[in-house]
Scaffold this motif. Sequence first.
Motif, PDB file in Angstrom:
ATOM      1  N   ARG A  33      -3.229   0.551  20.535  1.00 26.15           N
ATOM      2  CA  ARG A  33      -3.690   0.449  19.264  1.00 26.15           C
ATOM      3  C   ARG A  33      -3.576   1.570  18.420  1.00 26.15           C
ATOM      4  N   VAL A  34      -3.061   1.190  17.299  1.00 26.98           N
ATOM      5  CA  VAL A  34      -2.693   2.718  16.557  1.00 26.98           C
ATOM      6  C   VAL A  34      -3.378   2.685  15.036  1.00 26.98           C
ATOM      7  N   ILE A  35      -3.702   3.983  14.885  1.00 22.36           N
ATOM      8  CA  ILE A  35      -4.122   4.143  13.515  1.00 22.36           C
ATOM      9  C   ILE A  35      -2.954   5.041  12.664  1.00 22.36           C
ATOM     10  N   LEU A  36      -2.878   4.515  11.616  1.00 22.39           N
ATOM     11  CA  LEU A  36      -1.735   4.989  10.665  1.00 22.39           C
ATOM     12  C   LEU A  36      -2.118   5.605   9.707  1.00 22.39           C
ATOM     13  N   ILE A  37      -2.375   6.857   9.330  1.00 23.41           N
ATOM     14  CA  ILE A  37      -3.004   7.706   8.217  1.00 23.41           C
ATOM     15  C   ILE A  37      -1.839   8.094   7.133  1.00 23.41           C
ATOM     16  N   GLU A  38      -1.945   7.700   5.881  1.00 26.98           N
ATOM     17  CA  GLU A  38      -1.218   7.877   4.843  1.00 26.98           C
ATOM     18  C   GLU A  38      -1.769   8.456   3.604  1.00 26.98           C
ATOM     19  N   GLY A  39      -1.259   9.651   3.015  1.00 29.23           N
ATOM     20  CA  GLY A  39      -2.053  10.230   2.006  1.00 29.23           C
ATOM     21  C   GLY A  39      -1.698   9.703   0.751  1.00 29.23           C
ATOM     22  N   THR A 121       5.524  -5.705   6.780  1.00 29.92           N
ATOM     23  CA  THR A 121       5.433  -7.099   7.482  1.00 29.92           C
ATOM     24  C   THR A 121       5.100  -6.900   9.146  1.00 29.92           C
ATOM     25  N   ARG A 122       5.921  -6.323   9.639  1.00 29.75           N
ATOM     26  CA  ARG A 122       5.645  -6.168  11.127  1.00 29.75           C
ATOM     27  C   ARG A 122       4.598  -5.242  11.617  1.00 29.75           C
ATOM     28  N   LEU A 123       4.242  -4.335  10.723  1.00 27.27           N
ATOM     29  CA  LEU A 123       3.016  -3.425  10.894  1.00 27.27           C
ATOM     30  C   LEU A 123       1.762  -4.428  10.756  1.00 27.27           C
ATOM     31  N   ALA A 124       1.766  -5.125   9.607  1.00 26.52           N
ATOM     32  CA  ALA A 124       0.645  -6.120   9.592  1.00 26.52           C
ATOM     33  C   ALA A 124       0.498  -7.198  10.668  1.00 26.52           C
ATOM     34  N   GLU A 125       1.567  -7.453  11.457  1.00 30.65           N
ATOM     35  CA  GLU A 125       1.458  -8.247  12.382  1.00 30.65           C
ATOM     36  C   GLU A 125       1.107  -7.866  13.774  1.00 30.65           C
ATOM     37  N   LEU A 126       0.845  -6.357  13.872  1.00 31.77           N
ATOM     38  CA  LEU A 126       0.676  -5.715  15.109  1.00 31.77           C
ATOM     39  C   LEU A 126      -1.030  -4.828  15.101  1.00 31.77           C
ATOM     40  N   PRO A 127      -1.152  -4.490  16.025  1.00 30.65           N
ATOM     41  CA  PRO A 127      -2.730  -3.710  15.882  1.00 30.65           C
ATOM     42  C   PRO A 127      -2.439  -2.449  15.737  1.00 30.65           C
ATOM     43  N   VAL A 128      -2.268  -2.425  14.364  1.00 28.84           N
ATOM     44  CA  VAL A 128      -2.072  -1.221  13.772  1.00 28.84           C
ATOM     45  C   VAL A 128      -2.942  -1.139  12.550  1.00 28.84           C
ATOM     46  N   LYS A 129      -3.919  -0.152  12.534  1.00 30.04           N
ATOM     47  CA  LYS A 129      -4.872   0.083  11.274  1.00 30.04           C
ATOM     48  C   LYS A 129      -4.294   1.067  10.396  1.00 30.04           C
ATOM     49  N   ILE A 130      -3.865   0.517   9.301  1.00 30.25           N
ATOM     50  CA  ILE A 130      -3.440   1.341   8.157  1.00 30.25           C
ATOM     51  C   ILE A 130      -4.302   2.012   7.248  1.00 30.25           C
ATOM     52  N   VAL A 131      -4.579   3.432   7.083  1.00 32.26           N
ATOM     53  CA  VAL A 131      -5.598   4.079   6.408  1.00 32.26           C
ATOM     54  C   VAL A 131      -4.811   4.724   5.221  1.00 32.26           C
ATOM     55  N   SER A 132      -4.753   3.899   4.259  1.00 38.22           N
ATOM     56  CA  SER A 132      -3.853   4.740   2.976  1.00 38.22           C
ATOM     57  C   SER A 132      -4.681   5.331   2.078  1.00 38.22           C
ATOM     58  N   ASP A 133      -3.863   6.088   1.243  1.00 38.81           N
ATOM     59  CA  ASP A 133      -4.837   7.028   0.292  1.00 38.81           C
ATOM     60  C   ASP A 133      -5.684   8.124   0.682  1.00 38.81           C
ATOM     61  N   LYS A 134      -5.425   8.442   1.870  1.00 38.89           N
ATOM     62  CA  LYS A 134      -6.333   9.455   2.279  1.00 38.89           C
ATOM     63  C   LYS A 134      -5.304  10.643   3.164  1.00 38.89           C
ATOM     64  N   VAL A 135      -5.444  11.857   2.598  1.00 40.92           N
ATOM     65  CA  VAL A 135      -4.605  12.938   3.014  1.00 40.92           C
ATOM     66  C   VAL A 135      -5.346  13.445   4.403  1.00 40.92           C
ATOM     67  N   CYS A 136      -4.531  13.401   5.461  1.00 37.19           N
ATOM     68  CA  CYS A 136      -5.176  14.240   6.606  1.00 37.19           C
ATOM     69  C   CYS A 136      -5.129  15.820   6.308  1.00 37.19           C
TER      70      CYS A 136
END
Length: 440
Positions: A33-39, A121-136
């Motif tokens: 299970r993946v969380i992917l944070i993008e600023g 598209t592949r990310l959307a098919e997988l157990p990945v939660k994308i958190v965008s517009d958030k700077v780590c």
Amino acid sequence: MGKEIKNDADVLIIGAGASGMAAAITAASAGKRVILIEGSKEPGKKILATGNGRCNLTNEKVSPAAYHTDDPRCLQKILEAYPTDKVISFFENMGLEVHDRNGYYYPLSDQSQTVLKILKTRLAELPVKIVSDKVCEGVASLQGKFMAHTYDQDYYGKRLILCCGSRAGGYWKHRVDGYELAKSFSHQVTDLYPALMKWNVDPGKEDWASLKGIRINGGVRVPAGSLKEYRPELEGTETVRDPKGLSFTGELQFTADGISGIPVFQAGGAVAASLDGGLKEDVTAYLDLLPVISDEELEIKQYAITRMGRFLALGIKPEDLTPERFFGGIWNKKILTFLCVRAGISETEAFGVDAEEKAEKILKLSKALKIRIVSTAGIHEAQVCRGGVLLSEVDEHMESRRVKGLYLCGEMLNVDGICGGYNLHFAFASGINAGEHAVC
Ligand SMILES: Cc1cc2nc3c(=O)[nH]c(=O)nc-3n(C[C@H](O)[C@H](O)[C@H](O)COP(=O)(O)OP(=O)(O)OC[C@H]3O[C@@H](n4cnc5c(N)ncnc54)[C@H](O)[C@@H]3O)c2cc1C
């Protein structure tokens, strides 16, 4: 599927660029299970600009020789385990077709947006939660877990993969970059320089600006003495690779105040490092404006004689030839004017008795036109960054040698390649590598 993951995952990834998306897809494909944070608002924005919108995603000649790094041995192990074929298969297995243009690989569509679409598209098919517009804004390791915080939320993961890229291209403008995050785990970051970018030159006495817009097949040579890494008194930080200096060939593009084009880009990182390394006055390079002949004196002489012979056959004596007539069929007129001014030979007056010597003088000049580089374009105009987190501080699986369970990938590491798909290759290869090994 992403919605099922709250704020606690197996693998936490910071940065949804080329390496971060490759890491997320690989880890999630292995059941994590993946969380992917993008600023930024949109993941992978830089990919759209790559390869002039076509995305040169890898190269058949991937090897450590195409890269600059502090740890060529570690790089070799990474590239041997993740060669060209493996990156191509990664994409083919997701449905992307690629094609080979003389060893440079592009998507068959020749559109970088196809590459980005496939990744998203592949990310959307997988157990990945994308958190965008958030700077780590910070990362930490707490009781066997990693934590990343953004302005309003904390996220947790058993493993942490940093894939924050660099400031090259002007995409990342926030205060906290990947280097800051890596430093909070005591990682060392080298000096940072732009690489793969144009140079600004001293216009000298001639009218450099008149060359603006000219494109010519040629080459550049930066002699060893001009380069920080080859100066014995400045040695210590870089590996000596070619004692003669750096030479690259390809299309040169003249601008009003400098020079651009692939050969210039290729030597860009070394030149930027030299300018910043105390060689401000003496970063000299030589342009080759006639790559069809070598710079051997004999060959230059022979070339002049052969051309004189052609004019003789037309009934024109060498002494009656003007440089304009003799060279008019070789170069753009503005280049010839520039060379004649530099050589101190009138472009429109007949050569006279010393025709051969004058022709040779101009030819020699064209084979090694000396330019003085006063500065380079900055990091925001560069394609990549030279420098980063020391590669020697990760192992061949991209795991930090300082903090177990922490991985670092892509351009934020001290690995930069020449133009031709090498940088995206390293980003994808290191991301896949980390995604496979960030097991928990
Ligand atoms: C104009 C241009 C053309 C290029 N063309 C090519 C080419 O054709 N072939 C090639 O091989 N290479 C090319 N490159 C280089 C290549 O794009 C990069 O080397 C590659 O994208 C690096 O991937 P990365 O994942 O390491 O970093 P990036 O792709 O830069 O991704 C890093 C991500 O991390 C995010 N991020 C950074 N810090 C934080 C933070 N604190 N919190 C949250 N998110 C964060 C950023 O927003 C970004 O999305 C080009 C570059 C440019 C600028």
